[in-house]
Motif scaffolding. Structure first.
Motif, PDB file in Angstrom:
ATOM      1  N   TYR A  75       0.800  -1.229   0.000  1.00  0.00           N
ATOM      2  CA  TYR A  75       0.000   0.000   0.000  1.00  0.00           C
ATOM      3  C   TYR A  75       0.832   1.279   0.000  1.00  0.00           C
ATOM      4  CZ  TYR A  75      -4.076  -2.923   0.542  1.00  0.00           C
ATOM      5  OH  TYR A  75      -5.056  -3.859   0.330  1.00  0.00           O
ATOM      6  N   ASP A  76       2.114   1.193   0.341  1.00  0.00           N
ATOM      7  CA  ASP A  76       2.946   2.404   0.290  1.00  0.00           C
ATOM      8  C   ASP A  76       3.184   2.866  -1.136  1.00  0.00           C
ATOM      9  OD1 ASP A  76       4.535   0.166  -0.283  1.00  0.00           O
ATOM     10  OD2 ASP A  76       6.350   1.105   0.517  1.00  0.00           O
ATOM     11  N   SER A  78       1.330   1.114  -3.837  1.00  0.00           N
ATOM     12  CA  SER A  78       0.244   0.460  -4.591  1.00  0.00           C
ATOM     13  C   SER A  78       0.757  -0.684  -5.455  1.00  0.00           C
ATOM     14  CB  SER A  78      -0.503   1.483  -5.454  1.00  0.00           C
ATOM     15  OG  SER A  78      -1.081   2.486  -4.646  1.00  0.00           O
ATOM     16  N   ARG A 138       5.599  -2.983   5.799  1.00  0.00           N
ATOM     17  CA  ARG A 138       4.189  -3.371   5.784  1.00  0.00           C
ATOM     18  C   ARG A 138       3.480  -2.722   6.965  1.00  0.00           C
ATOM     19  NH1 ARG A 138       3.966  -9.496   6.408  1.00  0.00           N
ATOM     20  NH2 ARG A 138       5.719  -9.095   7.787  1.00  0.00           N
ATOM     21  N   HIS A 139       2.153  -2.640   6.903  1.00  0.00           N
ATOM     22  CA  HIS A 139       1.391  -2.036   7.992  1.00  0.00           C
ATOM     23  C   HIS A 139       1.598  -2.786   9.307  1.00  0.00           C
ATOM     24  CE1 HIS A 139      -1.670   0.325   5.298  1.00  0.00           C
ATOM     25  NE2 HIS A 139      -0.424   0.723   5.173  1.00  0.00           N
ATOM     26  N   ASN A 273      -7.772  -4.381   7.026  1.00  0.00           N
ATOM     27  CA  ASN A 273      -7.979  -4.838   5.646  1.00  0.00           C
ATOM     28  C   ASN A 273      -6.688  -4.887   4.845  1.00  0.00           C
ATOM     29  OD1 ASN A 273     -10.747  -5.167   5.997  1.00  0.00           O
ATOM     30  ND2 ASN A 273     -11.232  -3.087   5.336  1.00  0.00           N
ATOM     31  N   SER A 274      -5.709  -4.072   5.215  1.00  0.00           N
ATOM     32  CA  SER A 274      -4.428  -4.076   4.498  1.00  0.00           C
ATOM     33  C   SER A 274      -3.752  -5.438   4.558  1.00  0.00           C
ATOM     34  CB  SER A 274      -3.487  -3.015   5.073  1.00  0.00           C
ATOM     35  OG  SER A 274      -3.199  -3.274   6.438  1.00  0.00           O
ATOM     36  N   SER A 275      -4.123  -6.251   5.546  1.00  0.00           N
ATOM     37  CA  SER A 275      -3.505  -7.569   5.709  1.00  0.00           C
ATOM     38  C   SER A 275      -3.838  -8.517   4.564  1.00  0.00           C
ATOM     39  CB  SER A 275      -3.958  -8.199   7.032  1.00  0.00           C
ATOM     40  OG  SER A 275      -5.354  -8.438   7.026  1.00  0.00           O
ATOM     41  N   LYS A 277      -3.445  -8.064   1.475  1.00  0.00           N
ATOM     42  CA  LYS A 277      -2.343  -8.056   0.513  1.00  0.00           C
ATOM     43  C   LYS A 277      -0.973  -8.154   1.187  1.00  0.00           C
ATOM     44  CE  LYS A 277      -4.596  -5.526  -3.272  1.00  0.00           C
ATOM     45  NZ  LYS A 277      -4.635  -6.653  -4.238  1.00  0.00           N
ATOM     46  N   GLU A 278      -0.868  -7.665   2.428  1.00  0.00           N
ATOM     47  CA  GLU A 278       0.442  -7.559   3.068  1.00  0.00           C
ATOM     48  C   GLU A 278       0.694  -8.604   4.160  1.00  0.00           C
ATOM     49  OE1 GLU A 278       1.425  -2.827   2.526  1.00  0.00           O
ATOM     50  OE2 GLU A 278       0.900  -3.564   4.525  1.00  0.00           O
ATOM     51  N   TRP A 280      -0.094 -10.316   8.111  1.00  0.00           N
ATOM     52  CA  TRP A 280      -0.095  -9.749   9.456  1.00  0.00           C
ATOM     53  C   TRP A 280       0.619 -10.701  10.408  1.00  0.00           C
ATOM     54  CZ3 TRP A 280      -1.665  -4.870  10.294  1.00  0.00           C
ATOM     55  CH2 TRP A 280      -1.723  -4.424  11.615  1.00  0.00           C
TER      56      TRP A 280
END
Length: 284
Positions: A75-76, A78, A138-139, A273-275, A277-278, A280
């Motif tokens: 997400y940083d 895309s 990642r987040h 929700n970012s998880s 794609k990234e 957790w």
């Protein structure tokens, strides 16, 4: 959420034919102390570990934790690999890409990607520091750092704390295990009786229990037992021997106990929700 067995795996991405740094610990329901699972030979390889896991998956429902990043930052920028046409847009396609780029390497080694002109520039590797390498996060890593402690950036493959090489090898393993297990948080695990695979971070678990290793010594039995108590586990006996080049047994033992501890907490499974794609880190 309950499982029959909780398996913590301290991972290794090195190129050798066997991995001294792999350690496996397991525990069952209740509060018994985790025990180290010995390989059939002197050391584990990634191949023999996969064979063992496939057998375990058939026997019972396991919660299996691996100490490597299950995905890359997305997400940083895309994108996992910004500026690259046909860059994968989800973890499963990312694992398939890593597998294809390393398919000629045995024992699930992942470093062949550093010779690929399209993707090598994104890594800080033993071969070259790529033009596009950045300390992207990642987040889950950002959140872990704000809360307690963060692992090394996933594209870094150089240095003692680097997770990049292990992550590359690990993604090849996930590409295999996705066929007979659920991989969290990408798969829907509700109402499933399959084994579940999650990403772990042993140092985070130790720090959460306010435990830091002694310089030049590592974790003492007293420190490990302090952390085990935090995770509602019985202690190791005082004469227990911890092995591994980086006290890897300590990491797998605490991870096994943490998996059992966290799995019972519903809020642990509820992640941003970012998880999708990234990924957790379990328990963060």
């Amino acid at each position: 959420m309950y499982f029959d067995k909780y398996i913590g795996i301290d991972w290794s991405g090195d190129k050798s034919g066997f991995q001294k740094g792999i350690s496996v610990a397991e525990c069952t329901k209740g509060n018994k102390v985790p025990n180290i699972v010995k390989p059939r030979d002197k050391y584990w390889t990634r191949t023999t570990l996969l064979e063992w896991l496939n057998k375990e998956i058939k026997l019972q429902r396991n919660l299996i934790g691996f100490d490597f990043a299950f995905s890359y930052p997305f997400y940083d920028r895309s994108s996992y690999f910004p500026g690259i046409k046909d860059s994968p847009n989800n973890p499963e396609k990312l694992w398939e890409l890593i597998e294809n780029l390393n398919k000629n390497s045995n024992n699930f080694y992942g470093g062949e990607i550093w010779s690929d002109k399209t993707y090598s520039g994104f890594f800080n590797s033993p071969k070259v520091k790529g033009l596009f390498f950045k300390s992207r996060r990642r987040h889950t890593e950002t959140f872990a750092k704000e809360k307690i402690y963060s692992p090394s950036p996933t594209f870094n493959c150089v240095g003692p704390g680097a997770v990049g090489t292990g992550t590359l090898a690990g993604m090849r393993i996930l590409n295999k295990l996705k066929h007979n297990s659920k991989i969290w948080p990408f798969d829907n695990i509700k109402f499933s009786n399959q084994s579940v695979i999650v990403e772990i971070f042993p140092t985070y678990y130790f720090r959460l229990s306010k435990t830091k290793p002694e310089k030049k010594i590592g974790y003492t039995i007293e420190q490990i037992n302090k952390s085990l108590k935090f995770f509602n586990s019985k202690p190791l006996r005082k004469n227990y021997k911890i092995f591994g080049p980086d006290q890897d047994d300590a990491d797998s033992i605490i991870s096994s106990a943490a998996l059992r501890f966290f799995s019972k907490r519903e809020n642990v499974w509820d992640v941003p929700n970012s998880s999708i794609k990234e990924g957790w880190i379990f328990g963060v």
